[in-house]
Design a protein around this motif. Structure first.
Motif, PDB file in Angstrom:
ATOM      1  N   VAL A 126       5.863   5.968  -0.302  1.00 11.19           N
ATOM      2  CA  VAL A 126       4.496   5.153  -1.159  1.00 11.19           C
ATOM      3  C   VAL A 126       3.867   6.055  -1.944  1.00 11.19           C
ATOM      4  O   VAL A 126       3.258   7.213  -1.586  1.00 11.19           O
ATOM      5  N   GLY A 127       3.451   5.559  -3.228  1.00  7.14           N
ATOM      6  CA  GLY A 127       2.693   6.241  -4.203  1.00  7.14           C
ATOM      7  C   GLY A 127       1.211   5.513  -4.374  1.00  7.14           C
ATOM      8  O   GLY A 127       1.447   4.244  -4.804  1.00  7.14           O
ATOM      9  N   VAL A 128       0.355   6.125  -4.405  1.00  6.91           N
ATOM     10  CA  VAL A 128      -1.005   5.609  -4.393  1.00  6.91           C
ATOM     11  C   VAL A 128      -1.907   6.024  -5.544  1.00  6.91           C
ATOM     12  O   VAL A 128      -2.227   7.238  -5.513  1.00  6.91           O
ATOM     13  N   HIS A 129      -1.992   5.288  -6.444  1.00  2.00           N
ATOM     14  CA  HIS A 129      -3.232   5.970  -7.476  1.00  2.00           C
ATOM     15  C   HIS A 129      -4.574   5.434  -7.087  1.00  2.00           C
ATOM     16  O   HIS A 129      -5.025   4.163  -7.213  1.00  2.00           O
ATOM     17  N   LEU A 130      -5.503   6.299  -6.811  1.00  2.00           N
ATOM     18  CA  LEU A 130      -7.023   5.971  -6.215  1.00  2.00           C
ATOM     19  C   LEU A 130      -7.724   6.282  -7.572  1.00  2.00           C
ATOM     20  O   LEU A 130      -7.939   7.411  -7.851  1.00  2.00           O
ATOM     21  N   ASP A 131      -8.288   5.173  -8.207  1.00  2.00           N
ATOM     22  CA  ASP A 131      -8.746   5.416  -9.635  1.00  2.00           C
ATOM     23  C   ASP A 131     -10.234   4.953  -9.330  1.00  2.00           C
ATOM     24  O   ASP A 131     -10.683   4.612  -8.194  1.00  2.00           O
ATOM     25  N   ARG A 132     -11.144   5.200 -10.342  1.00  2.00           N
ATOM     26  CA  ARG A 132     -12.637   4.928  -9.959  1.00  2.00           C
ATOM     27  C   ARG A 132     -12.755   3.435  -9.935  1.00  2.00           C
ATOM     28  O   ARG A 132     -13.777   3.118  -9.527  1.00  2.00           O
ATOM     29  N   ASP A 133     -11.972   2.564 -10.561  1.00  2.97           N
ATOM     30  CA  ASP A 133     -12.185   1.114 -10.387  1.00  2.97           C
ATOM     31  C   ASP A 133     -11.099   0.149  -9.814  1.00  2.97           C
ATOM     32  O   ASP A 133     -11.165  -0.946  -9.824  1.00  2.97           O
ATOM     33  N   GLU A 134      -9.962   0.820  -9.334  1.00  2.46           N
ATOM     34  CA  GLU A 134      -9.014   0.223  -8.500  1.00  2.46           C
ATOM     35  C   GLU A 134      -8.172   1.065  -7.834  1.00  2.46           C
ATOM     36  O   GLU A 134      -8.276   2.202  -7.941  1.00  2.46           O
ATOM     37  N   VAL A 135      -7.340   0.439  -6.801  1.00  2.00           N
ATOM     38  CA  VAL A 135      -6.223   1.246  -6.120  1.00  2.00           C
ATOM     39  C   VAL A 135      -4.969   0.394  -6.461  1.00  2.00           C
ATOM     40  O   VAL A 135      -4.964  -0.706  -6.281  1.00  2.00           O
ATOM     41  N   ARG A 136      -3.912   1.543  -6.958  1.00  2.00           N
ATOM     42  CA  ARG A 136      -2.554   0.760  -7.243  1.00  2.00           C
ATOM     43  C   ARG A 136      -1.790   1.554  -6.253  1.00  2.00           C
ATOM     44  O   ARG A 136      -1.573   2.868  -6.337  1.00  2.00           O
ATOM     45  N   ALA A 137      -0.841   0.828  -5.805  1.00  2.00           N
ATOM     46  CA  ALA A 137       0.131   1.417  -4.941  1.00  2.00           C
ATOM     47  C   ALA A 137       1.651   0.649  -5.427  1.00  2.00           C
ATOM     48  O   ALA A 137       1.798  -0.173  -5.587  1.00  2.00           O
ATOM     49  N   SER A 185       4.018  -1.587   9.970  1.00  2.00           N
ATOM     50  CA  SER A 185       2.913  -0.455   9.706  1.00  2.00           C
ATOM     51  C   SER A 185       3.665   0.454   9.134  1.00  2.00           C
ATOM     52  O   SER A 185       4.907   0.666   9.326  1.00  2.00           O
ATOM     53  N   PRO A 186       3.065   1.437   8.516  1.00  2.00           N
ATOM     54  CA  PRO A 186       3.812   2.730   7.998  1.00  2.00           C
ATOM     55  C   PRO A 186       4.440   3.525   8.892  1.00  2.00           C
ATOM     56  O   PRO A 186       5.574   4.190   8.833  1.00  2.00           O
ATOM     57  N   ARG A 187       3.731   3.568  10.152  1.00  2.00           N
ATOM     58  CA  ARG A 187       4.099   4.237  11.380  1.00  2.00           C
ATOM     59  C   ARG A 187       5.731   3.474  11.797  1.00  2.00           C
ATOM     60  O   ARG A 187       6.814   4.276  11.948  1.00  2.00           O
ATOM     61  N   ALA A 188       5.585   2.519  11.814  1.00  2.00           N
ATOM     62  CA  ALA A 188       6.891   1.552  12.172  1.00  2.00           C
ATOM     63  C   ALA A 188       8.040   1.791  11.001  1.00  2.00           C
ATOM     64  O   ALA A 188       9.138   1.925  11.256  1.00  2.00           O
ATOM     65  N   ALA A 189       7.622   1.899   9.826  1.00  2.00           N
ATOM     66  CA  ALA A 189       8.437   1.991   8.686  1.00  2.00           C
ATOM     67  C   ALA A 189       8.988   3.299   8.646  1.00  2.00           C
ATOM     68  O   ALA A 189      10.107   3.524   8.361  1.00  2.00           O
ATOM     69  N   ALA A 190       8.297   4.193   9.332  1.00  2.00           N
ATOM     70  CA  ALA A 190       8.877   5.505   9.170  1.00  2.00           C
ATOM     71  C   ALA A 190      10.073   5.720  10.046  1.00  2.00           C
ATOM     72  O   ALA A 190      10.808   6.682   9.783  1.00  2.00           O
ATOM     73  N   ALA A 191      10.006   4.990  11.018  1.00  2.00           N
ATOM     74  CA  ALA A 191      11.394   4.915  11.963  1.00  2.00           C
ATOM     75  C   ALA A 191      12.464   4.164  11.190  1.00  2.00           C
ATOM     76  O   ALA A 191      13.837   4.715  12.126  1.00  2.00           O
ATOM     77  N   ALA A 192      12.329   3.707  10.080  1.00  2.00           N
ATOM     78  CA  ALA A 192      13.327   3.319   9.477  1.00  2.00           C
ATOM     79  C   ALA A 192      13.771   4.167   8.231  1.00  2.00           C
ATOM     80  O   ALA A 192      14.808   4.378   7.892  1.00  2.00           O
ATOM     81  N   SER A 193      12.624   4.141   7.365  1.00  2.00           N
ATOM     82  CA  SER A 193      13.145   4.947   6.107  1.00  2.00           C
ATOM     83  C   SER A 193      11.937   5.545   5.465  1.00  2.00           C
ATOM     84  O   SER A 193      12.061   6.381   4.243  1.00  2.00           O
ATOM     85  N   LEU A 194      10.529   5.263   5.736  1.00  2.00           N
ATOM     86  CA  LEU A 194       9.364   5.943   4.982  1.00  2.00           C
ATOM     87  C   LEU A 194       9.277   7.154   5.164  1.00  2.00           C
ATOM     88  O   LEU A 194       9.255   7.850   6.471  1.00  2.00           O
ATOM     89  N   VAL A 195       9.242   8.118   4.220  1.00  2.00           N
ATOM     90  CA  VAL A 195       9.152   9.358   4.082  1.00  2.00           C
ATOM     91  C   VAL A 195       7.556   9.992   4.241  1.00  2.00           C
ATOM     92  O   VAL A 195       7.214  10.821   4.989  1.00  2.00           O
ATOM     93  N   GLY A 196       6.817   9.020   3.669  1.00  2.00           N
ATOM     94  CA  GLY A 196       5.282   9.108   3.774  1.00  2.00           C
ATOM     95  C   GLY A 196       4.504   8.713   2.683  1.00  2.00           C
ATOM     96  O   GLY A 196       5.217   7.877   1.895  1.00  2.00           O
ATOM     97  N   VAL A 197       3.217   9.017   2.491  1.00  2.00           N
ATOM     98  CA  VAL A 197       2.529   8.514   1.422  1.00  2.00           C
ATOM     99  C   VAL A 197       1.907   9.523   0.469  1.00  2.00           C
ATOM    100  O   VAL A 197       1.255  10.583   1.211  1.00  2.00           O
ATOM    101  N   GLY A 198       1.727   9.232  -0.593  1.00  2.00           N
ATOM    102  CA  GLY A 198       1.401  10.171  -1.459  1.00  2.00           C
ATOM    103  C   GLY A 198       0.145   9.397  -2.287  1.00  2.00           C
ATOM    104  O   GLY A 198       0.146   8.494  -2.796  1.00  2.00           O
TER     105      GLY A 198
END
Length: 415
Positions: A126-137, A185-198
């Motif tokens: 998951v990649g997240v851009h936390l900007d001043r007026d929006e959050v894009r993932a 949840s991401p924790r549950a997804a990690a058991a399948a394939s999620l590396v992490g969140v940036g």
């Protein structure tokens, strides 16, 4: 309450998309810790645990080979490893579902060679851009291809409470993994394939510790440990970096294929900054403060800037945008870009961010003219340093943020 476009969810002002196309990227920064001991089980964390120099070499070659695949003999020749070592590594990758047979290829002698390919859907980030007026993932597979995207408004100035911002970022990540991976949840997804969140956001910040400094215009965030707070909330590895660095790292492989070992990614959106790639690697500086491009003073008696100074490039550029003079904004941006080219002697200037994406031709032409004029003054061809707007528009930073976790798996970032 408005309907959310996505997979069966509703929300206030949010947009989402299912599987779609994205740009391949193969460079990035290292993944921070940020997660508790309970996350060390499951393929997502095991994928990070696979990272050894030799395994990374093989994985990167598999990724670059694409669907056509590559033989074990070619892997041995290109990595310098013995055929026996390559066989052991590929057997382990196949066992974990990261590699698969892609058919057979005719041999110059003996039996046909089996070729292997990467299995992109075996891992996600998951990649997240936390900007001043929006959050894009965005959610990407191992190739960096975007398979899901969500965006929602977020007024960072109005969210004085750190917990609110952490919750907003976590909610986007949770919605994405639920929408695309079917995990609760991401924790549950990690058991399948999620590396992490940036997570990528305006600086300055300490990317190693994931701690924010005095984010321009938001001094209340100084010292907040975003990486650790979000890691505890999500239960997966989290990495944090500046928006411009993340975007530059996500673009680094493409630039290298174009022959650019050193380039600047200039981002103009709610603020102005630059990500610097020197010799194929991101340059952060001794205090991770490199790339504060927007706060070079170019007019001593100029308008005040959110950083506390006057006449900064960012203030002048954003003022021109606010009054609708995009041509002037491009000219001002070009002055700063030409200064950067003269200072670092880089190969390429890439332009991105929402403001650039709204008028890419105007900005590419305006900045390109100033950079070309400087080249001519120095006795170089006008096109010595190309200037172009990057594809991907508003999600370039989010895609780069996803690479903060993926790139080290392929040996193309910090561990």
């Amino acid at each position: 309450m408005t309907a959310e476009t996505g997979a069966g969810r509703t929300g206030s002002g949010e947009t989402g998309s299912g599987p779609g196309s994205g740009t391949e990227a193969g460079s990035g920064s290292g993944a921070g810790a940020g997660a508790g001991a309970e996350t060390r089980a499951g393929r997502g964390v095991n994928l990070l645990g696979l990272r050894s120099h030799n395994t990374a070499l093989v994985l990167d070659l598999l990724r670059r080979a694409g669907a056509d695949g590559i033989s074990r003999l070619e892997l041995a020749e290109r990595t310098g490893l013995t055929p026996q070592a390559v066989s052991k590594i590929t057997a382990r990758l196949r066992e974990r579902g990261l590699a698969a047979e892609a058919g057979r290829r005719a041999s110059t002698g003996g039996k046909p060679r089996t070729v292997l390919r990467l299995v992109p859907e075996a891992g996600h980030s998951v990649g997240v851009h936390l900007d001043r007026d929006e959050v894009r993932a965005v959610l990407t597979d191992l190739n960096g291809t975007v398979v899901g995207e969500r965006t929602r408004p977020l007024d960072l100035a109005a969210r004085a409470g750190a917990e609110e911002v952490v919750e907003a970022v976590a909610a986007q990540a949770e919605a994405l993994v639920g929408q695309v991976l079917g995990a609760e949840s991401p924790r549950a997804a990690a058991a399948a394939s999620l590396v992490g969140v940036g997570v990528a956001l305006p600086g300055p910040l300490d990317h190693r510790g994931g701690v924010l400094h005095r984010v321009t215009g938001f001094p209340q965030w100084d010292g907040f440990p975003l990486r650790d707070a979000l890691g505890r909330r999500l239960g997966v590895p989290v990495a944090v970096d500046k928006d411009t660095n993340a975007a530059a790292l996500g673009l680094a492989l493409t630039a290298a294929e174009d022959g650019a070992g050193s380039f600047a990614y200039v981002h103009l959106g709610t603020g102005l900054g630059a990500g610097l790639v020197i010799g194929g690697a991101v340059h952060r500086g001794a205090r991770t403060g490199a790339g504060e491009f927007g706060h070079q003073v170019i007019q001593l008696d100029g308008p005040p800037c959110g950083c506390g100074d006057r006449g900064c490039l960012e203030a002048l550029c954003l003022a021109a945008v606010a009054r609708g003079d995009v041509g002037e904004a491009a000219r001002v941006l070009g002055v700063g870009a030409a200064n950067l080219v003269g200072l670092l002697d880089i190969d390429l200037v890439l332009l991105g961010g929402r403001t650039v994406a709204a008028a890419p031709g105007v900005f590419a032409a305006g900045v390109g003219e100033r950079v070309a004029a400087r080249a001519v003054r120095e006795g170089l061809p006008r096109d010595a340093v190309p200037v172009r707007a990057v594809p991907g528009g508003a999600r370039t930073v989010a895609e780069g943020a996803a690479q903060l976790l993926l790139a080290p798996v392929f040996g193309r970032g910090e561990g």
